[in-house]
Design a protein around this motif. Structure first.
Motif, short mmCIF file in Angstrom:
data_model
loop_
_atom_site.label_atom_id
_atom_site.label_comp_id
_atom_site.label_asym_id
_atom_site.label_seq_id
_atom_site.Cartn_x
_atom_site.Cartn_y
_atom_site.Cartn_z
N SER A 1 8.59 -4.49 -4.97
CA SER A 1 9.14 -5.08 -3.30
C SER A 1 8.00 -6.00 -3.19
O SER A 1 7.05 -6.35 -2.97
CB SER A 1 8.99 -3.69 -2.07
N VAL A 2 8.70 -7.31 -1.70
CA VAL A 2 8.23 -7.95 -1.37
C VAL A 2 8.62 -7.25 -0.06
O VAL A 2 9.75 -7.81 0.53
CB VAL A 2 8.38 -9.42 -0.87
N GLY B 1 15.11 12.07 -1.26
CA GLY B 1 15.82 11.49 -2.50
C GLY B 1 15.20 10.29 -3.54
O GLY B 1 15.68 11.42 -5.49
N LEU B 2 14.30 10.10 -3.70
CA LEU B 2 13.30 9.23 -4.83
C LEU B 2 12.72 10.38 -5.66
O LEU B 2 12.91 9.81 -6.88
CB LEU B 2 12.52 7.98 -4.02
N GLU C 1 0.76 -1.21 0.05
CA GLU C 1 -0.10 -0.25 -0.14
C GLU C 1 0.73 1.58 0.35
O GLU C 1 0.54 2.67 -1.12
CB GLU C 1 -0.77 0.11 1.55
N ASP C 2 1.98 0.91 0.24
CA ASP C 2 3.07 2.24 0.22
C ASP C 2 3.45 2.39 -1.38
O ASP C 2 4.21 3.32 -0.97
CB ASP C 2 4.02 2.17 1.63
N LEU C 3 3.92 2.15 -1.74
CA LEU C 3 4.29 1.48 -3.02
C LEU C 3 4.15 3.18 -4.17
O LEU C 3 4.58 3.71 -5.29
CB LEU C 3 4.49 0.04 -3.94
N VAL D 1 8.58 12.02 1.58
CA VAL D 1 7.80 11.16 1.73
C VAL D 1 8.67 9.94 2.36
O VAL D 1 9.40 9.05 2.01
CB VAL D 1 7.38 9.89 0.66
N ARG D 2 8.66 9.47 3.63
CA ARG D 2 9.28 8.63 4.39
C ARG D 2 8.56 7.24 5.04
O ARG D 2 7.26 7.91 6.41
CB ARG D 2 10.40 9.09 6.04
#
Ligand code: ADP
Length: 709
Positions: free
Chosen positions: A415-416, A396-397, A370-372, A380-381
């Motif tokens: 990501s998993v 950074g992103l 849900e954070d992807l 955003v962290r």
């Protein structure tokens, strides 16, 4: 007599019969008349009802029209805009109250039916009246609405205002002009607000540029002085304290740079530069820096690059480095144990375009599904409970994504949660020539034997050798490796440090012609004096260099300069004395003759009396700044003044600066705090070859051959 009576009776009866008949006829007629009457009555009633309905309808329509008129009048009365209605002769039919108020006309009756030009000449002057009349006439002539912007002073109060003026013909149902509508929308406040916002934005940009300078200048002193102190410091704990200061300093600098980048991107002032660069040296640079970071962690850093990617590319090298640093550092930050693997692929897109794909996969904490979606937002962290103690700004992103997009690509993530992530960044670059990133000469003659107890390293080196078309045999245990090695059937044998002693012992027998190469992590490198070492992560370029006998691909040591130049002369110009000392300290290992001065005027004078090989010139200085000083030097008579390399020193490391400096007569630029790698690059580029003395090989690096028995 009797006959007479009978006769009379007959007559009478006949008469009665006739009368009865007549009576019947009359009744019949009566009935018909009644029916007609009733029908007429019915029609009359219907007609009355219709009339009543018609009256009612009319009353309703009238009431509605009155209501509309009332609101229309209210609109004209209360609208804040000046609204004028004119007939087809451009005479006043109506105007909004604002117009009356502004012009001081007390009653509309005073202008009702008067010519527009006449009224406007009085209200706003001849010029404005002529101008508007022209526009109105054109709108009527062409049957087309028109919008113009103009500053007009209507009436005696308030002064000139900025209006958007809308003029439109009013057409009836058949398209015939009934007159014109004129609407003045007062834009003064909006434009003032816009002006103020733009001024504030300009102020913000210049504040950021200043802040960057103000913060980076003392940071330069802090990081530079710490660098010098680290060289002098004798031992613990002083070394540790200083290393911490240096680390905190560079963290702070990278945060400042991120904030600056983001504000540049947001204000639309972000520009990419475009210059030729070598992909191999870019990767070397990134890997050298990253390998130091990984050295402190129990993490394997792996790099797999397709050796066939063209090496000579054009683009913004510094920004690509930034992309790679961002995603690789993130992987290192968010991975406790396991690995971080950087893979690089190139796909030719046709012409001289190349799609570069960088993938950084890690075995770290992963990201919740849900954070992807929100990952690439500002500040955003994620998963802060998990990430306690991990430093970051969450910029950074978002910057990385924008950089990729600016370069014609994008970034995506898979990501998993709990298992790891893979960030894939794509960019488009152009390439020139077919020189590949790495190539092994006569690979078939360079059979390689490989053993590494660290499975992932072993896999990675195996892949790299295969990709370089080198025949490779991998052994899974030390004994087999030593046996094969002693057999002497291989040109090269790559091994991990754990079995080195056994291998070296086996070499005592005079047999092997095989070149032994050690695959060592940074911390393990200094202990093996005579064995050639590849610093892990080994990758196409470093492995090919070793196989070609070019170099040992030793990572650049912190204080290592690539050459000395005792005959060369340098001038450093900076108004801040500490900065001059830092520069002197950094230049010391080059053994050049360094002059310093703290004003532009002194710099011009010194340049006239001495012949410098290079001048390092601060950008921001009181009095004559770096740009003015450079212009003065360039304006002097003689080739030397036109050609002497002048390198801008700037704390104002905002993108687009490089181009600005080049346009202003500088030859190159160095961002403060000056990094040794960059300084090396600049010196290598500008100090004449004739004055350079290559450094003697490091005593710790052995000759490129196996030690004798
Ligand atoms: P930060 O400075 O916080 O690292 P970034 O914009 O680089 O900022 O990353 C944003 C967030 O994305 C991080 O705070 C972290 O939660 C998550 N993230 C980034 N990279 C990874 C990764 N490799 N593994 C797990 N989480 C990551």
């Amino acid at each position: 007599m009797a006959d007479n009576k009978v006769q009379e009776t007959d007559v009478l009866q006949t008469r009665i019969a006739e009368l009865e008949k007549a009576n019947t006829e009359i009744r019949k007629e009566n009935r018909a008349i009644r029916r007609k009457y009733e029908t007429a009555q019915m029609f009359l009633e219907r007609s009355n009802a219709y009339n009543a309905f018609k009256d009612k309808l009319l009353a309703t329509v009238m009431a509605e029209k009155e209501r509309q008129d009332k609101y229309f009048n209210l609109l004209l009365e209360y609208t804040q805009e000046i609204l004028l209605l004119l007939d087809h002769n451009l005479r006043f039919v109506y105007c909004s109250r604002v117009f009356l108020g502004q012009t001081g006309i007390t009653d509309f009756a005073a202008i009702n039916g008067r010519e527009f030009h006449d009224v406007f000449r009085q209200a706003a002057g001849e010029g404005a009246a002529d101008y508007l009349l022209n526009i109105l006439s054109a709108a009527l002539r062409n049957n087309r609405a028109n919008t113009v912007n103009r500053i007009i002073d209507i009436g005696t109060k308030g002064g000139p205002r900025h209006y958007t003026i809308y003029v439109s013909p009013m057409l009836d149902g058949n398209g015939v002009s009934e007159g014109a509508l004129v609407l003045f929308q007062d834009m003064t406040e909006i434009l003032n607000a816009k002006e103020q916002a733009e001024a504030a934005n300009r102020a913000k940009s210049s504040f950021l540029a200043r802040m960057s300078h103000e913060i980076r200048t003392p940071m330069n002193a802090i990081v530079g002085m710490t660098e010098l102190a680290l060289r002098e410091a004798g031992g613990m704990p002083m070394l540790e304290y200083l290393a911490n200061i240096r680390q905190a300093g560079s963290n702070l600098l990278s945060i400042i740079n991120d904030i600056l980048d983001l504000s540049k991107i947001e204000s639309g002032n972000f520009y990419l530069s475009s210059a030729a660069y070598s992909l191999a040296s870019l990767l070397n640079n990134v890997i050298n820096v990253m390998r130091v970071r990984f050295a402190e962690r129990s993490l394997l850093f792996l790099v797999e690059v397709d050796a066939a990617i063209p090496n000579n590319l054009t683009g913004d090298e510094a920004r690509i480095r930034q992309i790679l640093f961002n995603i690789t550092s993130n992987a290192a930050k968010y991975t406790e144990k396991g690995f971080v693997k950087l893979s690089i692929q190139g796909t030719r897109l046709g012409g001289n375009s190349l799609l570069l794909t960088f993938t950084v996969a890690d075995s770290g904490i992963g990201i919740r599904e849900e954070d992807l979606g929100s990952l690439f937002g500002d500040f955003v962290r994620l998963d802060l409970d998990h990430n306690k103690g991990i430093e970051g700004t969450g910029l950074g992103l978002v910057i990385t994504k924008r950089l990729c997009q600016e370069m014609g690509g994008d970034i995506r993530v898979s990501s998993v949660y709990g298992e790891g992530s893979a960030f894939t960044a794509e960019i488009v670059q152009s390439f020139s020539g077919e020189t590949p990133l790495a190539v092994v000469e006569h690979p078939q003659t360079k059979r390689a034997l490989l053993y590494d107890n660290r499975r992932l390293y072993s896999d990675s080196v195996f892949e790299t050798l295969s990709n370089l078309k080198v025949p490779v045999v991998r052994t899974s245990d030390a004994e087999t490796f030593i046996a094969e090695f002693s057999g002497g059937n291989f040109a090269f044998a790559f091994t991990s440090p754990n079995i080195l002693e056994q291998v070296v012992a086996s070499m005592k027998q005079p047999c092997s012609r095989t070149n032994l190469v050690l695959l060592a992590d940074l911390g393990e490198m200094s202990s093996f004096r005579d064995i050639p070492v590849i610093a892990m992560p080994a990758y196409a370029v470093s492995v090919a260099n070793v196989l070609n006998g070019v170099s040992l691909s030793k990572p650049e040591r912190k204080n290592h300069v690539r050459f000395t130049a005792p005959a060369a002369r340098v001038l450093v110009v900076d108004d801040i004395i500490t900065n001059l000392k830092v520069s002197q300290g950094l230049l010391m290992p080059f053994k050049m003759r360094v002059d310093i001065c703290d004003t532009g005027a002194k710099a011009v004078a010194l340049t006239k009396t001495n012949r410098y090989d290079i001048i390092l010139m601060d950008h921001m200085m009181p009095g004559m700044d770096g740009i003015e000083t450079t212009a003065s030097i360039r304006a002097l008579e003689g080739d030397y003044f036109k050609q002497v390399p002048i390198i801008a020193l700037t704390a104002n490391a905002v993108s687009g600066m490089r181009e600005m400096f080049l346009e202003n007569g500088f030859s190159d630029y160095l961002a403060k705090p000056v990094e040794l790698t960059r300084l090396n690059e600049v010196m290598e580029r500008w100090i004449p070859k004739s004055k350079r003395q290559e450094r003697k090989p490091d005593p710790q690096a052995g000759p490129f051959s196996r030690p004798g028995p």
